[in-house]
Enzyme design. Sequence first.
Site, PDB file in Angstrom:
ATOM      1  N   HIS A 121      12.017  -0.965 -13.531  1.00 33.48           N
ATOM      2  CA  HIS A 121      11.503  -2.405 -13.644  1.00 33.48           C
ATOM      3  C   HIS A 121      11.817  -2.969 -12.428  1.00 33.48           C
ATOM      4  O   HIS A 121      12.108  -2.366 -11.346  1.00 33.48           O
ATOM      5  CB  HIS A 121      12.563  -2.719 -14.008  1.00 33.48           C
ATOM      6  CG  HIS A 121      12.021  -3.644 -14.977  1.00 33.48           C
ATOM      7  ND1 HIS A 121      12.971  -4.902 -15.405  1.00 33.48           N
ATOM      8  CD2 HIS A 121      11.265  -5.086 -14.300  1.00 33.48           C
ATOM      9  CE1 HIS A 121      12.510  -5.976 -15.672  1.00 33.48           C
ATOM     10  NE2 HIS A 121      11.977  -6.493 -15.274  1.00 33.48           N
TER      11      HIS A 121
ATOM     12  N   HIS B 145       0.715  -1.294   0.107  1.00 34.42           N
ATOM     13  CA  HIS B 145      -0.461  -0.330   0.386  1.00 34.42           C
ATOM     14  C   HIS B 145       0.741   1.316   0.253  1.00 34.42           C
ATOM     15  O   HIS B 145       1.878   1.679   0.343  1.00 34.42           O
ATOM     16  CB  HIS B 145      -0.831   0.267   0.909  1.00 34.42           C
ATOM     17  CG  HIS B 145      -0.235  -0.022   2.225  1.00 34.42           C
ATOM     18  ND1 HIS B 145      -0.029   0.946   2.891  1.00 34.42           N
ATOM     19  CD2 HIS B 145       0.183  -1.439   3.112  1.00 34.42           C
ATOM     20  CE1 HIS B 145       1.318   0.924   4.070  1.00 34.42           C
ATOM     21  NE2 HIS B 145       1.205  -0.802   4.421  1.00 34.42           N
TER      22      HIS B 145
HETATM   23  C1  LIG Z   1      23.584  -5.420  -8.553  1.00 32.99           C
HETATM   24  C2  LIG Z   1      23.724  -6.202 -10.351  1.00 32.99           C
HETATM   25  C3  LIG Z   1      23.073  -5.117 -11.069  1.00 32.99           C
HETATM   26  C4  LIG Z   1      25.733  -5.412 -10.237  1.00 32.99           C
HETATM   27  O1  LIG Z   1      26.004  -6.642 -11.095  1.00 32.99           O
HETATM   28  P1  LIG Z   1      27.042  -5.726 -11.627  1.00 32.99           P
HETATM   29  O2  LIG Z   1      27.556  -4.087 -11.149  1.00 32.99           O
HETATM   30  O3  LIG Z   1      28.058  -6.386 -13.145  1.00 32.99           O
HETATM   31  O4  LIG Z   1      28.476  -6.281 -10.297  1.00 32.99           O
HETATM   32  P2  LIG Z   1      28.841  -7.250 -10.481  1.00 32.99           P
HETATM   33  O5  LIG Z   1      29.094  -8.437 -11.049  1.00 32.99           O
HETATM   34  O6  LIG Z   1      30.589  -7.001 -11.518  1.00 32.99           O
HETATM   35  O7  LIG Z   1      29.952  -7.587  -9.328  1.00 32.99           O
HETATM   36  C5  LIG Z   1      30.953  -6.468  -8.016  1.00 32.99           C
HETATM   37  C6  LIG Z   1      30.353  -7.245  -6.361  1.00 32.99           C
HETATM   38  O8  LIG Z   1      29.302  -6.963  -6.632  1.00 32.99           O
HETATM   39  C7  LIG Z   1      28.750  -8.836  -5.559  1.00 32.99           C
HETATM   40  N1  LIG Z   1      27.428  -8.469  -6.205  1.00 32.99           N
HETATM   41  C8  LIG Z   1      26.959  -8.497  -7.163  1.00 32.99           C
HETATM   42  N2  LIG Z   1      25.212  -8.871  -7.458  1.00 32.99           N
HETATM   43  C9  LIG Z   1      24.976  -8.975  -6.497  1.00 32.99           C
HETATM   44  C10 LIG Z   1      23.875  -8.971  -5.622  1.00 32.99           C
HETATM   45  N3  LIG Z   1      22.592  -9.395  -6.377  1.00 32.99           N
HETATM   46  N4  LIG Z   1      23.700  -9.693  -4.015  1.00 32.99           N
HETATM   47  C11 LIG Z   1      24.853  -9.679  -3.133  1.00 32.99           C
HETATM   48  N5  LIG Z   1      26.461  -8.778  -4.189  1.00 32.99           N
HETATM   49  C12 LIG Z   1      26.419  -9.133  -5.103  1.00 32.99           C
HETATM   50  C13 LIG Z   1      29.365  -9.381  -6.569  1.00 32.99           C
HETATM   51  O9  LIG Z   1      29.672 -10.792  -5.999  1.00 32.99           O
HETATM   52  C14 LIG Z   1      31.144  -8.225  -6.713  1.00 32.99           C
HETATM   53  O10 LIG Z   1      31.331  -8.355  -5.009  1.00 32.99           O
HETATM   54  P3  LIG Z   1      33.344  -8.495  -5.084  1.00 32.99           P
HETATM   55  O11 LIG Z   1      33.473  -7.203  -5.306  1.00 32.99           O
HETATM   56  O12 LIG Z   1      33.220  -9.017  -3.803  1.00 32.99           O
HETATM   57  O13 LIG Z   1      33.721  -9.429  -6.018  1.00 32.99           O
HETATM   58  C15 LIG Z   1      23.828  -7.630 -11.025  1.00 32.99           C
HETATM   59  O14 LIG Z   1      24.818  -8.672 -10.069  1.00 32.99           O
HETATM   60  C16 LIG Z   1      22.099  -8.586  -9.974  1.00 32.99           C
HETATM   61  O15 LIG Z   1      21.988  -8.656  -9.187  1.00 32.99           O
HETATM   62  N6  LIG Z   1      21.529  -8.016 -10.661  1.00 32.99           N
HETATM   63  C17 LIG Z   1      20.162  -8.238 -11.215  1.00 32.99           C
HETATM   64  C18 LIG Z   1      19.621  -9.253 -11.840  1.00 32.99           C
HETATM   65  C19 LIG Z   1      18.016  -9.429 -12.050  1.00 32.99           C
HETATM   66  O16 LIG Z   1      17.497  -9.295 -11.135  1.00 32.99           O
HETATM   67  N7  LIG Z   1      17.095  -9.893 -12.851  1.00 32.99           N
HETATM   68  C20 LIG Z   1      16.170  -9.504 -13.098  1.00 32.99           C
HETATM   69  C21 LIG Z   1      15.653 -10.017 -14.771  1.00 32.99           C
HETATM   70  S1  LIG Z   1      14.113  -9.693 -14.626  1.00 32.99           S
END
Ligand SMILES: CC(C)(COP(=O)(O)OP(=O)(O)OC[C@H]1O[C@@H](n2cnc3c(N)ncnc32)[C@H](O)[C@@H]1OP(=O)(O)O)[C@@H](O)C(=O)NCCC(=O)NCCS
Length: 202
Positions: A136, A127
């Site tokens: 998104h 709510h």
């Molecule tokens: C958060 C996010 C955007 C980061 O992506 P990125 O910028 O490419 O980041 P990286 O993969 O380079 O990771 C950077 C650091 O964050 C950490 N990390 C990335 N995603 C994380 C998450 N969801 N939770 C916890 N830690 C995360 C990685 O382990 C890495 O840690 P390190 O530096 O200690 O090795 C991505 O991982 C994510 O969660 N995207 C959402 C995906 C999703 O929900 N998709 C649905 C589509 S409908």
Amino acid sequence: MILYGASGHAKVIIDILIDNKINIDGLIDDNNQIEELLDYPVYHCLTKFNSVKNKSYIVSIGNNRIRKEIVAKLGDVKFGTVVHSSVILSPFVSLGVGVVVMHGSIINSSSKIGNHVIINSRAVVEHDCLVGDYVHISPGAILCGNVKLEEGVWVGAGATIKQGVTIGKWSVIGAGAVVISDVPSNVVVAGVPSKLIKVHDV
Ligand SMILES: CC(C)(COP(=O)(O)OP(=O)(O)OC[C@H]1O[C@@H](n2cnc3c(N)ncnc32)[C@H](O)[C@@H]1OP(=O)(O)O)[C@@H](O)C(=O)NCCC(=O)NCCS
């Protein structure tokens, strides 16, 4: 209805249009290698739809910045909003234009959803939430009550945002995060509880 973007995301929107018994005139995609999606024709030029009467569009692209660019490119056209029949939608919710509300999601009383927002499968918007344009909310994410998402926020799959929290423009909440305090604009946070992992180059 015409979809702009012949992606996997568009496939789910096609399901919703079929569920809503809305005619699909076709899709547009800038990639001229794609000729059809789920047997619907994909064109590469908007003029293909000149003869379609009462046409409306949905930009079927999950990336918030690209969706905003395409909306600007389309200019002064009519945008549709579609809600799958499995959604629980309070009568006290307002939905903008170009919005897609996917299978099994819940939007509760007095929440306001802006334009060109995606509420993905099984997301929960409790709510009194304010959801800005081009947001998104990915599958299974939960906004507790009174959460505010500013323009362009991407909430990753399964993330939870505590009641009363504000997320600043174009920030990204990692999949599975638990956000317990306000997040500034243009950053990426992740983890439980969430911590800053990146600042966007904008
Ligand atoms: C958060 C996010 C955007 C980061 O992506 P990125 O910028 O490419 O980041 P990286 O993969 O380079 O990771 C950077 C650091 O964050 C950490 N990390 C990335 N995603 C994380 C998450 N969801 N939770 C916890 N830690 C995360 C990685 O382990 C890495 O840690 P390190 O530096 O200690 O090795 C991505 O991982 C994510 O969660 N995207 C959402 C995906 C999703 O929900 N998709 C649905 C589509 S409908």
